[in-house]
Scaffold this motif. Sequence first.
Motif, PDB file in Angstrom:
ATOM      1  N   ALA A 240       0.849  -1.197   0.000  1.00  0.00           N
ATOM      2  CA  ALA A 240       0.000   0.000   0.000  1.00  0.00           C
ATOM      3  C   ALA A 240       0.881   1.242   0.000  1.00  0.00           C
ATOM      4  O   ALA A 240       1.829   1.341   0.776  1.00  0.00           O
ATOM      5  N   LYS A 241       0.578   2.150  -0.890  1.00  0.00           N
ATOM      6  CA  LYS A 241       1.381   3.364  -0.998  1.00  0.00           C
ATOM      7  C   LYS A 241       0.477   4.581  -0.851  1.00  0.00           C
ATOM      8  O   LYS A 241      -0.683   4.561  -1.257  1.00  0.00           O
ATOM      9  N   ALA A 242       1.039   5.645  -0.330  1.00  0.00           N
ATOM     10  CA  ALA A 242       0.292   6.901  -0.187  1.00  0.00           C
ATOM     11  C   ALA A 242       0.093   7.524  -1.569  1.00  0.00           C
ATOM     12  O   ALA A 242       0.786   7.197  -2.536  1.00  0.00           O
ATOM     13  N   ASP A 243      -0.839   8.443  -1.673  1.00  0.00           N
ATOM     14  CA  ASP A 243      -1.145   9.089  -2.951  1.00  0.00           C
ATOM     15  C   ASP A 243       0.026   9.884  -3.515  1.00  0.00           C
ATOM     16  O   ASP A 243       0.139  10.043  -4.731  1.00  0.00           O
ATOM     17  N   ASP A 244       0.891  10.395  -2.643  1.00  0.00           N
ATOM     18  CA  ASP A 244       1.986  11.234  -3.117  1.00  0.00           C
ATOM     19  C   ASP A 244       3.258  10.445  -3.460  1.00  0.00           C
ATOM     20  O   ASP A 244       4.289  11.036  -3.742  1.00  0.00           O
ATOM     21  N   VAL A 245       3.197   9.103  -3.480  1.00  0.00           N
ATOM     22  CA  VAL A 245       4.354   8.276  -3.799  1.00  0.00           C
ATOM     23  C   VAL A 245       4.419   8.050  -5.305  1.00  0.00           C
ATOM     24  O   VAL A 245       3.427   7.686  -5.936  1.00  0.00           O
ATOM     25  N   GLN A 246       5.578   8.299  -5.870  1.00  0.00           N
ATOM     26  CA  GLN A 246       5.795   8.051  -7.297  1.00  0.00           C
ATOM     27  C   GLN A 246       6.825   6.935  -7.424  1.00  0.00           C
ATOM     28  O   GLN A 246       7.972   7.091  -7.008  1.00  0.00           O
ATOM     29  N   MET A 247       6.421   5.829  -8.026  1.00  0.00           N
ATOM     30  CA  MET A 247       7.304   4.667  -8.171  1.00  0.00           C
ATOM     31  C   MET A 247       8.391   4.972  -9.192  1.00  0.00           C
ATOM     32  O   MET A 247       8.100   5.384 -10.303  1.00  0.00           O
ATOM     33  N   GLU A 248       9.637   4.768  -8.815  1.00  0.00           N
ATOM     34  CA  GLU A 248      10.773   5.008  -9.710  1.00  0.00           C
ATOM     35  C   GLU A 248      11.277   3.715 -10.336  1.00  0.00           C
ATOM     36  O   GLU A 248      11.752   3.716 -11.460  1.00  0.00           O
ATOM     37  N   LEU A 249      11.205   2.627  -9.581  1.00  0.00           N
ATOM     38  CA  LEU A 249      11.688   1.340 -10.064  1.00  0.00           C
ATOM     39  C   LEU A 249      10.875   0.240  -9.396  1.00  0.00           C
ATOM     40  O   LEU A 249      10.650   0.277  -8.184  1.00  0.00           O
ATOM     41  N   SER A 250      10.437  -0.721 -10.170  1.00  0.00           N
ATOM     42  CA  SER A 250       9.665  -1.838  -9.630  1.00  0.00           C
ATOM     43  C   SER A 250      10.114  -3.123 -10.314  1.00  0.00           C
ATOM     44  O   SER A 250       9.674  -3.434 -11.420  1.00  0.00           O
ATOM     45  N   GLU A 251      11.018  -3.869  -9.659  1.00  0.00           N
ATOM     46  CA  GLU A 251      11.560  -5.105 -10.229  1.00  0.00           C
ATOM     47  C   GLU A 251      11.024  -6.362  -9.559  1.00  0.00           C
ATOM     48  O   GLU A 251      11.152  -7.453 -10.100  1.00  0.00           O
ATOM     49  N   ARG A 252      10.482  -6.215  -8.360  1.00  0.00           N
ATOM     50  CA  ARG A 252       9.996  -7.403  -7.655  1.00  0.00           C
ATOM     51  C   ARG A 252       8.674  -7.853  -8.271  1.00  0.00           C
ATOM     52  O   ARG A 252       7.748  -7.062  -8.407  1.00  0.00           O
ATOM     53  N   PRO A 253       8.597  -9.121  -8.661  1.00  0.00           N
ATOM     54  CA  PRO A 253       7.368  -9.587  -9.319  1.00  0.00           C
ATOM     55  C   PRO A 253       6.187  -9.629  -8.357  1.00  0.00           C
ATOM     56  O   PRO A 253       6.323  -9.995  -7.192  1.00  0.00           O
ATOM     57  N   LEU A 254       5.047  -9.234  -8.858  1.00  0.00           N
ATOM     58  CA  LEU A 254       3.787  -9.297  -8.124  1.00  0.00           C
ATOM     59  C   LEU A 254       2.884 -10.282  -8.838  1.00  0.00           C
ATOM     60  O   LEU A 254       3.143 -10.685  -9.962  1.00  0.00           O
ATOM     61  N   GLY A 255       1.821 -10.666  -8.198  1.00  0.00           N
ATOM     62  CA  GLY A 255       0.848 -11.539  -8.840  1.00  0.00           C
ATOM     63  C   GLY A 255       0.736 -12.884  -8.164  1.00  0.00           C
ATOM     64  O   GLY A 255       1.061 -13.043  -6.989  1.00  0.00           O
ATOM     65  N   VAL A 256       0.274 -13.854  -8.929  1.00  0.00           N
ATOM     66  CA  VAL A 256      -0.024 -15.192  -8.418  1.00  0.00           C
ATOM     67  C   VAL A 256       1.092 -16.155  -8.817  1.00  0.00           C
ATOM     68  O   VAL A 256       1.573 -16.132  -9.948  1.00  0.00           O
ATOM     69  N   PHE A 257       1.476 -16.996  -7.867  1.00  0.00           N
ATOM     70  CA  PHE A 257       2.503 -18.014  -8.067  1.00  0.00           C
ATOM     71  C   PHE A 257       1.891 -19.364  -7.713  1.00  0.00           C
ATOM     72  O   PHE A 257       1.082 -19.460  -6.793  1.00  0.00           O
ATOM     73  N   SER A 258       2.288 -20.396  -8.435  1.00  0.00           N
ATOM     74  CA  SER A 258       1.710 -21.713  -8.184  1.00  0.00           C
ATOM     75  C   SER A 258       2.709 -22.803  -8.528  1.00  0.00           C
ATOM     76  O   SER A 258       3.573 -22.629  -9.378  1.00  0.00           O
ATOM     77  N   ARG A 259       2.552 -23.928  -7.842  1.00  0.00           N
ATOM     78  CA  ARG A 259       3.376 -25.101  -8.115  1.00  0.00           C
ATOM     79  C   ARG A 259       2.519 -26.322  -7.842  1.00  0.00           C
ATOM     80  O   ARG A 259       1.877 -26.417  -6.794  1.00  0.00           O
ATOM     81  N   GLN A 260       2.495 -27.267  -8.772  1.00  0.00           N
ATOM     82  CA  GLN A 260       1.787 -28.529  -8.577  1.00  0.00           C
ATOM     83  C   GLN A 260       2.783 -29.665  -8.665  1.00  0.00           C
ATOM     84  O   GLN A 260       3.632 -29.681  -9.560  1.00  0.00           O
ATOM     85  N   LEU A 261       2.667 -30.594  -7.728  1.00  0.00           N
ATOM     86  CA  LEU A 261       3.555 -31.745  -7.672  1.00  0.00           C
ATOM     87  C   LEU A 261       2.734 -33.009  -7.495  1.00  0.00           C
ATOM     88  O   LEU A 261       1.790 -33.039  -6.708  1.00  0.00           O
ATOM     89  N   VAL A 262       3.113 -34.045  -8.219  1.00  0.00           N
ATOM     90  CA  VAL A 262       2.483 -35.349  -8.048  1.00  0.00           C
ATOM     91  C   VAL A 262       3.281 -36.088  -6.976  1.00  0.00           C
ATOM     92  O   VAL A 262       4.485 -36.261  -7.103  1.00  0.00           O
ATOM     93  N   LEU A 263       2.589 -36.484  -5.910  1.00  0.00           N
ATOM     94  CA  LEU A 263       3.232 -37.200  -4.810  1.00  0.00           C
ATOM     95  C   LEU A 263       3.178 -38.701  -5.076  1.00  0.00           C
ATOM     96  O   LEU A 263       2.134 -39.239  -5.439  1.00  0.00           O
ATOM     97  N   ALA A 264       4.281 -39.359  -4.879  1.00  0.00           N
ATOM     98  CA  ALA A 264       4.336 -40.812  -5.049  1.00  0.00           C
ATOM     99  C   ALA A 264       3.509 -41.491  -3.963  1.00  0.00           C
ATOM    100  O   ALA A 264       3.261 -40.929  -2.893  1.00  0.00           O
ATOM    101  N   ASP A 265       3.088 -42.707  -4.227  1.00  0.00           N
ATOM    102  CA  ASP A 265       2.315 -43.480  -3.250  1.00  0.00           C
ATOM    103  C   ASP A 265       3.133 -43.807  -2.010  1.00  0.00           C
ATOM    104  O   ASP A 265       2.579 -44.204  -0.991  1.00  0.00           O
ATOM    105  N   THR A 266       4.442 -43.666  -2.093  1.00  0.00           N
ATOM    106  CA  THR A 266       5.306 -43.964  -0.954  1.00  0.00           C
ATOM    107  C   THR A 266       5.349 -42.833   0.063  1.00  0.00           C
ATOM    108  O   THR A 266       5.994 -42.957   1.098  1.00  0.00           O
ATOM    109  N   LEU A 267       4.658 -41.708  -0.218  1.00  0.00           N
ATOM    110  CA  LEU A 267       4.615 -40.582   0.714  1.00  0.00           C
ATOM    111  C   LEU A 267       3.276 -40.568   1.435  1.00  0.00           C
ATOM    112  O   LEU A 267       2.242 -40.927   0.883  1.00  0.00           O
ATOM    113  N   ASP A 268       3.289 -40.128   2.696  1.00  0.00           N
ATOM    114  CA  ASP A 268       2.092 -40.076   3.525  1.00  0.00           C
ATOM    115  C   ASP A 268       1.461 -38.682   3.417  1.00  0.00           C
ATOM    116  O   ASP A 268       1.760 -37.791   4.206  1.00  0.00           O
TER     117      ASP A 268
END
Length: 144
Positions: A75-103
């Motif tokens: 959250a930024k105040a109204d008087d803030v002007q972004m000069e540089l924005s390199e950090r990614p924003l948004g949604v991240f996801s990872r799907q993994l198939v678990l082997a039957d040998t895992l509980d």
Amino acid sequence: MLMRTDPFRELDRLAQQLTGVTGTWSRPSAMPMDAYREGEEYVIALDLPGVAKDAIDIDVERNMLTVRAERRPAAKADDVQMELSERPLGVFSRQLVLADTLDAEHITADYEAGVLTLRIPIAERAKPRKIAIGGESDHKQIRG
């Protein structure tokens, strides 16, 4: 123990880095991950720096483990002007198939210093065990 579900995930991640496009709920970005066995557990460590704990969702359905997270803009105040924005924003996801040998019933999750750590125990049925060998004396017949 794990199998990647999308062989083109790394290509998508590279394209997102080059274009600057962030992940959306319909097309999330990948999150970096390490996976290794430690004793009687399988450990998965996912990098999620800057993500609030309540913005992380972990689901297991049958043998599919899904981790979703959303990094929201600060959250930024109204008087803030972004000069540089390199950090990614948004949604991240990872799907993994678990082997039957895992509980999958006893997965634990911890989140510290921007790293989500999942610990999945090795199932009892997958652990090595000794089989006793019986002899003839174990099968005595009773004669009447």
